[in-house]
Every structure is written in C-alpha cells, then in structure tokens.
Design a protein around this motif. Structure first.
Motif, mmCIF file in Angstrom:
data_model
loop_
_atom_site.group_PDB
_atom_site.id
_atom_site.type_symbol
_atom_site.label_atom_id
_atom_site.label_comp_id
_atom_site.label_asym_id
_atom_site.label_seq_id
_atom_site.Cartn_x
_atom_site.Cartn_y
_atom_site.Cartn_z
ATOM 1 N N GLU A 180 57.215 8.548 -67.178
ATOM 2 C CA GLU A 180 57.711 8.819 -68.554
ATOM 3 C C GLU A 180 56.614 7.990 -69.537
ATOM 4 O O GLU A 180 56.877 8.211 -70.884
ATOM 5 N N GLU A 181 55.747 7.381 -68.891
ATOM 6 C CA GLU A 181 54.738 6.698 -69.879
ATOM 7 C C GLU A 181 53.478 7.056 -69.245
ATOM 8 O O GLU A 181 52.617 6.241 -68.794
ATOM 9 N N PRO A 182 52.910 8.337 -69.456
ATOM 10 C CA PRO A 182 51.570 8.496 -68.930
ATOM 11 C C PRO A 182 50.521 7.937 -69.696
ATOM 12 O O PRO A 182 50.721 7.231 -70.641
ATOM 13 N N TRP A 183 49.282 8.152 -69.089
ATOM 14 C CA TRP A 183 48.112 7.395 -69.716
ATOM 15 C C TRP A 183 48.076 8.247 -71.359
ATOM 16 O O TRP A 183 48.552 9.145 -71.618
ATOM 17 N N ASP A 184 47.672 7.160 -72.191
ATOM 18 C CA ASP A 184 47.578 7.313 -73.624
ATOM 19 C C ASP A 184 46.360 7.406 -74.136
ATOM 20 O O ASP A 184 45.629 6.330 -74.008
ATOM 21 N N SER A 185 45.501 8.439 -74.538
ATOM 22 C CA SER A 185 44.358 8.624 -74.931
ATOM 23 C C SER A 185 43.948 7.600 -75.875
ATOM 24 O O SER A 185 42.537 7.220 -75.971
ATOM 25 N N SER A 186 44.632 7.606 -76.574
ATOM 26 C CA SER A 186 44.294 6.530 -77.883
ATOM 27 C C SER A 186 44.100 5.182 -77.747
ATOM 28 O O SER A 186 43.439 4.551 -78.279
ATOM 29 N N LEU A 187 44.549 4.674 -76.398
ATOM 30 C CA LEU A 187 44.552 3.401 -75.964
ATOM 31 C C LEU A 187 43.275 2.854 -74.846
ATOM 32 O O LEU A 187 43.088 1.993 -74.984
ATOM 33 N N GLY A 188 42.754 3.986 -74.506
ATOM 34 C CA GLY A 188 41.697 3.797 -73.645
ATOM 35 C C GLY A 188 41.993 2.906 -72.538
ATOM 36 O O GLY A 188 43.165 3.119 -71.765
ATOM 37 N N VAL A 189 41.047 2.000 -72.319
ATOM 38 C CA VAL A 189 41.273 1.037 -71.152
ATOM 39 C C VAL A 189 42.431 0.189 -71.289
ATOM 40 O O VAL A 189 43.145 -0.424 -70.464
ATOM 41 N N THR A 190 43.076 -0.028 -72.508
ATOM 42 C CA THR A 190 44.123 -0.979 -72.797
ATOM 43 C C THR A 190 45.402 -0.351 -72.557
ATOM 44 O O THR A 190 46.448 -0.861 -72.747
ATOM 45 N N ASN A 191 45.355 0.857 -71.742
ATOM 46 C CA ASN A 191 46.496 1.257 -71.163
ATOM 47 C C ASN A 191 47.008 0.397 -69.998
ATOM 48 O O ASN A 191 48.165 0.345 -69.672
ATOM 49 N N PHE A 192 46.124 -0.248 -69.675
ATOM 50 C CA PHE A 192 46.367 -1.373 -68.673
ATOM 51 C C PHE A 192 46.016 -2.690 -69.050
ATOM 52 O O PHE A 192 45.122 -3.021 -69.720
ATOM 53 N N PRO A 193 47.029 -3.799 -68.756
ATOM 54 C CA PRO A 193 48.121 -3.572 -67.730
ATOM 55 C C PRO A 193 49.391 -3.107 -68.570
ATOM 56 O O PRO A 193 49.194 -3.334 -69.875
ATOM 57 N N ARG A 194 50.299 -2.801 -67.869
ATOM 58 C CA ARG A 194 51.622 -2.602 -68.623
ATOM 59 C C ARG A 194 52.775 -3.752 -67.985
ATOM 60 O O ARG A 194 52.695 -3.953 -67.027
ATOM 61 N N LYS A 195 53.757 -3.888 -69.225
ATOM 62 C CA LYS A 195 54.702 -4.899 -68.758
ATOM 63 C C LYS A 195 56.000 -4.243 -69.214
ATOM 64 O O LYS A 195 56.180 -3.420 -70.053
#
Ligand code: SF4
Length: 410
Positions: free
Chosen positions: A213-228
C-alpha cells in the motif's frame, strides 16, 4: 549523553561532567542530586541516573573493571542497551561487533532498499545481522564510527549527497533511481522497458520490502528509505503548579521548591509544588484543588492565575497551569515529608530543576515585570501584606504537610 541529543548541545555538559567525575570511582561516589544538577536541561534524566548506577556497579560489584564485550556490557550494566554496548565494545575494546543507530539504519536501508517499517523486529534483526557481518575485523571501532558519520554527513535524511558518497557503487537505492531515470528516458523515445530485475520485485509478503500500500514513490528517490511507522502521539497531561515566593532574610526573593520521588518521570528533580489535574476541569475547580493541596488556611482566591506553560517531553504533551502566591509568613516544613527548600533565583538555576520548571519561573518573572511597569497595576511594597495569603490567620505558622506529599507521576 548523545542518545536523542545533538553533539552541539552535549559538548558543554560532557566537559563539565568529565571535569567533575574523571573516573568511574569518582562517579560512583556522586549522589543522584549532584548528577541531576549537572544534567539539568539535557532532558531524558534517566540516562544520567543509570550512568551513575552503572559506575557504582562496576566499582562495588565488578572490582572496578568494566565489562569488555558487548554481551557482558548489555547484561551487567544498567542503562546499556544493544547500541551502547556495541559502541563501547568496538570503539574502546576493539571487539568486532556492529552498531545500529539512527544514522546506520538510514544508510543500510538505502544500501539494501529495505522499505518495511525500520523499527519492526524483522528489519531490526536484519540490520543488526548486516552491521555485524560488515564490521571490519581489524578496526571495528573506526569502521562503526565511519558508518555512523556517513549517515550523519553524507547519507542525510532529506538531501543525501549521493554523488560524493564513497559507497555509491554498492547502493541499491541509488541503482533503483538510475533505473527509473533510464526507464523514463526509454519511454520518452517510445522504446519498450525491459523486464524488471528480480531484486526490484518487492512482492510476495517479504518482511523487508516496502508494503504494497506504500509502493516506491519516484518523487522521493533514495529517500524512499528508510520508512518508519507513524509516530505515536504523545499523551496530554495537565498539572497545576504554584510559584510560592517570599522575601528572604536579606531581602532577596526566594522560591519554594520540593523534590520529586526518586523513581518515575524526572526522578529526584526539584519543582514548584504541583498537582496533576484531570482533563476538562473548570478553572475554579483547579484553583480549589490546588488550594486544598496546599493544605493551609488559604482561600482559592489567594492564588493568582498566571496562565499556561506548555512543555513537550518525549512522550507527554504537558501543560502547566501556573499560579503564584506571595507569602510573608514563616513556613514550617516537615522534614519527614518530601524534601523542600527555599532558594534564590540563582540557587534555583543551579539546582536540579527541569527545563519545564525554568519556563514556569520565567512566566512568573514576566508577570512581575508587567505588574511593575507604569500603568499596569500597582507595585507591592516590600513587606506589605500579600493579597489573600493567610490574611485570616496572621499568627498561624503555615503547614506544608499536605503540600509536600510526594506528587503522583503525571
Ligand atoms: Fe546514501 Fe546515496 Fe550513498 Fe546510497 S549512494 S548510501 S543513498 S548517500
């Protein structure tokens, strides 16, 4: 000291601490009162308390010898968790063991595209396994510090400096961004995209991949990670607190402070007499309860409402409803109850008081300033009868018995 606190804030505290207690033996002899005084303003007071308890344990139970492995440090010393144990063992004693702090979590999650909740047990275990596998066997302390430093200076939360990163060729998050750009460019020129790499799939209930339900978001780039996981909101609490003041024998203004219990929130710290309040009480009721808590013949009307002071602790959104009460009577303090003392402003600031209480005093000083400024009410002459305080019992020695009952933890 550095847990949950920035280096710039810590430096002064650290220097004063090391000057005062340069050895474990010296720290073991310190009192909680002294520790709290030096720690005042740094927050998370249990850290100082546990540090001192750990020093005592090393001196009294371990023959003055620090445990030297991460396992023993964590097992034997109060307040030493997995991260602190790994840091001490690798940096001080050269044990080849990893560390995982917030910076390392960020770096490793990006290096390996770990997108599940970074505080989940599955991710935590995986990160520790990675840290222990990666650590340099010959220079573990340097390696761990370098990894933490990489997260603090290059692989930072919002705008990481990937172009300057020494491990960029190993970084899967960066690779993923490059692939996305390549796909976008192929699309622009009408070329079909290749079949996705098996490493990119992220399907099949993997406990390390981003949730569906929270797939990769292209606009965030590497800051897709980490997730809390969403942060838990701090609970709200209200406390009535009273700034009691008098003129001391040399005419200087003095304040009454009482000591909190030796366990629980802000253990052993000093504060203005306070009373936890239920939510939703009317102001008159709060005032009545506080007057009742004071336990001497003062009407609720004698308490002057200053306003509210808000302080956010790590897990509590605390509102202090602040009252003031000037006194010119002798006050009998019962030594069998919670310790209490009168302090000048200077002594107040040198005492083990929390930042929240300093804010309360500031509010009182502001009110006094407003009272004495021209056109804002009359300034009370020194020695004049304070409003409402004990006016019905001029000869009575005031008892603080009820007042000084240990307050319940908010
Ligand atoms: Fe972090 Fe970028 Fe380095 Fe990857 S390449 S570790 S995202 S700074």
């Amino acid at each position: 000291m550095l847990q949950q606190t920035q280096v710039a804030t810590v430096i002064d505290y650290y220097n004063r601490w090391m000057q005062k207690w340069p050895t474990l033996q010296a720290l073991a002899q310190a009192s909680l009162e002294e520790v709290n005084e030096l720690w005042a303003g740094l927050g998370y007071y249990s850290r100082g308390k546990r540090l001192q308890e750990a020093a005592r344990k090393v001196v009294s139970e371990l023959d003055g010898r620090m445990p030297r492995t991460a396992e023993d440090l964590q097992k034997l010393l109060p307040g030493v968790g997995r991260y602190t144990a790994g840091a001490i063992a690798s940096i001080s004693y050269g044990q080849a063991t990893g560390v995982v702090d917030g910076n390392v979590i960020r770096v490793l999650c990006r290096l390996r595209c770990i997108g599940a909740d970074s505080s989940s047990p599955a991710v935590t275990d995986r990160l520790w396994d990675m840290a222990n596998a990666l650590v340099d066997r010959s220079r573990p302390g340097d390696f761990n510090q370098a990894l933490m430093e990489l997260g603090a200076t290059v692989c930072v939360p919002k705008a990481p400096l990937c172009g300057e990163c020494p491990v960029k060729q190993h970084c899967q998050a960066r690779r993923r961004v490059e692939k996305e750009l390549a796909f976008a460019s192929r699309k622009l020129f009408g070329k079909p995209n290749p079949v996705p790499d098996v490493e990119d799939c992220g399907v099949g209930g993997c406990p390390l991949c981003p949730p569906a339900e929270e797939p990769w978001d292209s606009s965030l780039g590497v800051t897709n990670f980490p997730r809390k996981a969403a942060k838990k909101q701090p609970r709200t609490a209200r406390t009535a607190t009273c700034v009691l003041e008098r003129r001391g024998c040399h005419g200087a203004l003095e304040y009454l402070i009482v000591q909190r219990p030796s366990s629980g929130l802000l253990a052993g710290l000093w504060e203005f007499p306070s009373l936890p309040l239920a939510q939703g009480l009317r102001e008159e009721k709060q005032r009545e309860m506080l007057a009742d808590h004071l336990g001497w013949p003062v009407t609720a009307g004698a308490l002057r409402l200053l306003g509210e002071v808000v302080h956010v602790f790590s897990h509590i959104h605390q509102t202090y409803v602040v009252y003031s009460l000037p006194l010119d009577e002798d006050v009998t303090l019962d030594p069998a109850l919670s310790p209490s003392r009168w302090v000048t402003e200077e002594e107040f600031h040198a005492s083990a008081v929390s930042t929240a209480m300093k804010k309360v005093l500031k509010a009182r000083e502001k009110q006094r300033g407003e009272d004495s400024s021209p056109g804002k009410g009359s300034k009370r002459k020194r020695g004049a009868k304070p409003q409402g305080a004990s006016s019905t019992h001029p000869k009575t020695q005031l008892s603080l018995r009820t007042f000084l009952r240990a307050p319940t933890v908010p």
